[in-house]
Motif scaffolding. Structure first.
Motif, short mmCIF file in Angstrom:
data_model
loop_
_atom_site.label_atom_id
_atom_site.label_comp_id
_atom_site.label_asym_id
_atom_site.label_seq_id
_atom_site.Cartn_x
_atom_site.Cartn_y
_atom_site.Cartn_z
N SER A 197 -11.71 -2.86 -5.36
CA SER A 197 -12.41 -1.79 -5.02
C SER A 197 -12.04 -0.37 -5.69
CB SER A 197 -12.07 -1.55 -3.46
OG SER A 197 -11.02 -1.30 -3.21
N GLU A 198 -12.60 0.37 -5.63
CA GLU A 198 -12.20 1.70 -6.20
C GLU A 198 -11.56 2.48 -5.21
OE1 GLU A 198 -15.49 4.41 -8.09
OE2 GLU A 198 -16.25 2.45 -9.22
N GLU A 199 -11.64 2.17 -4.05
CA GLU A 199 -11.00 3.12 -2.83
C GLU A 199 -9.61 2.37 -2.83
OE1 GLU A 199 -13.64 0.68 -1.43
OE2 GLU A 199 -15.24 2.41 -2.18
N LYS A 200 -8.69 3.23 -2.82
CA LYS A 200 -7.29 3.00 -2.80
C LYS A 200 -6.72 2.98 -1.32
CE LYS A 200 -7.10 3.00 -7.36
NZ LYS A 200 -7.02 1.89 -8.09
N ARG A 201 -5.55 2.44 -1.16
CA ARG A 201 -4.71 2.45 0.03
C ARG A 201 -3.19 2.33 -0.32
NH1 ARG A 201 -5.81 -0.80 5.42
NH2 ARG A 201 -7.45 0.45 5.15
N VAL A 202 -2.49 3.29 0.46
CA VAL A 202 -1.15 3.08 0.38
C VAL A 202 -0.39 2.30 1.49
CG1 VAL A 202 1.01 4.71 0.41
CG2 VAL A 202 -1.19 5.53 -0.76
N TYR A 203 0.53 1.41 0.86
CA TYR A 203 1.32 0.58 1.96
C TYR A 203 2.67 0.78 1.45
CZ TYR A 203 -1.95 -2.08 4.80
OH TYR A 203 -2.89 -2.58 5.68
N GLU A 204 3.54 0.80 2.49
CA GLU A 204 5.01 0.55 2.19
C GLU A 204 5.34 -0.89 1.72
OE1 GLU A 204 8.71 2.76 4.09
OE2 GLU A 204 8.41 0.74 5.10
N TYR A 256 14.85 -2.48 -0.13
CA TYR A 256 14.38 -1.30 -0.62
C TYR A 256 12.97 -1.30 -0.70
CZ TYR A 256 13.10 2.34 -4.00
OH TYR A 256 12.48 3.44 -4.44
N TYR A 257 12.16 -0.16 0.06
CA TYR A 257 10.95 -0.06 0.44
C TYR A 257 10.49 1.34 -0.15
CZ TYR A 257 12.62 -3.73 3.70
OH TYR A 257 12.87 -4.81 4.28
N GLU A 258 9.20 1.18 -0.71
CA GLU A 258 8.54 2.52 -1.18
C GLU A 258 7.13 2.22 -1.19
OE1 GLU A 258 9.05 6.09 -2.01
OE2 GLU A 258 11.04 4.89 -2.67
N GLU A 259 6.59 3.46 -0.89
CA GLU A 259 4.99 3.41 -0.66
C GLU A 259 4.29 3.35 -2.06
OE1 GLU A 259 3.84 7.02 1.32
OE2 GLU A 259 4.14 5.93 3.34
N VAL A 260 3.48 2.41 -2.26
CA VAL A 260 2.78 2.25 -3.35
C VAL A 260 1.25 2.11 -3.13
CG1 VAL A 260 2.37 0.24 -5.12
CG2 VAL A 260 4.56 0.62 -4.22
#
Length: 172
Positions: free
Chosen positions: A84-91, A100-104
């Motif tokens: 999809s063109e819509e994006k989402r940010v997840y840790e 180690y965790y980071e938002e992508v």
């Protein structure tokens, strides 16, 4: 079933491009069982074969919330066919980059195709955590890690931390 040792950053195996699974064999089924056992033990929601040192295009996943409602998935030769063109940010985190965790940011929805353990081709659409997990695990099959989506500064810090830890472990 056997819990397999995980390949941990900075191990260069994590950068290998995995080879296709040629056929569903008893060996592949055993590997799937071992990978699921390893993934649940870690605990994690996804595991690519390369993370246990086997460069095959094979992934196990389970994004179910409760342990008593497990929904294991085994994907052979998975590929994303649409995003999809819509994006989402997840840790995101990774069993090969422990604690180690980071938002992508990734596409919010994906369509993907894979072969199941019966040798059937399956097409599926996913959103949310499943879409993120599919993309993360397929990246592993192509030698890409979630830290590759971070800024160079953050990525360099993570690499330095894990290289130092690996060096300490060798001398211990």
């Amino acid at each position: 079933m056997t819990i397999k040792p995980l390949v941990i950053l900075p191990d260069s195996q994590l950068r290998l491009v995995s080879k296709p699974v040629e056929a569903v064999t008893d060996e592949i089924r055993r590997l799937a069982d071992d990978m699921l056992e390893t993934m649940y033990d870690a605990p994690g929601v996804g595991l690519a074969a390369i993370q246990v040192g086997i460069p095959l295009r094979m992934v196990t996943m389970d994004v179910s919330k409760a342990e008593d409602e497990r929904a294991p998935m085994v994907l052979l030769n998975p590929e994303v066919t649409w995003t999809s063109e819509e994006k989402r940010v997840y840790e995101e985190g990774c069993l090969s980059i422990p604690e180690y965790y980071e938002e992508v940011e990734r596409p919010d929805r994906v369509r993907f195709r894979y072969m199941n353990l019966k040798g059937e081709t399956v097409e599926q659409e996913a959103d949310g955590l499943l879409a993120t997990c599919v993309q993360h695990e397929i990246d592993h099959l192509n030698g890409v890690l979630f830290i590759d989506y971070l800024s160079k500064l953050k990525r360099d810090r993570v690499m330095t931390k894990f290289k130092k830890a690996a060096k300490r472990e060798k001398t211990a």
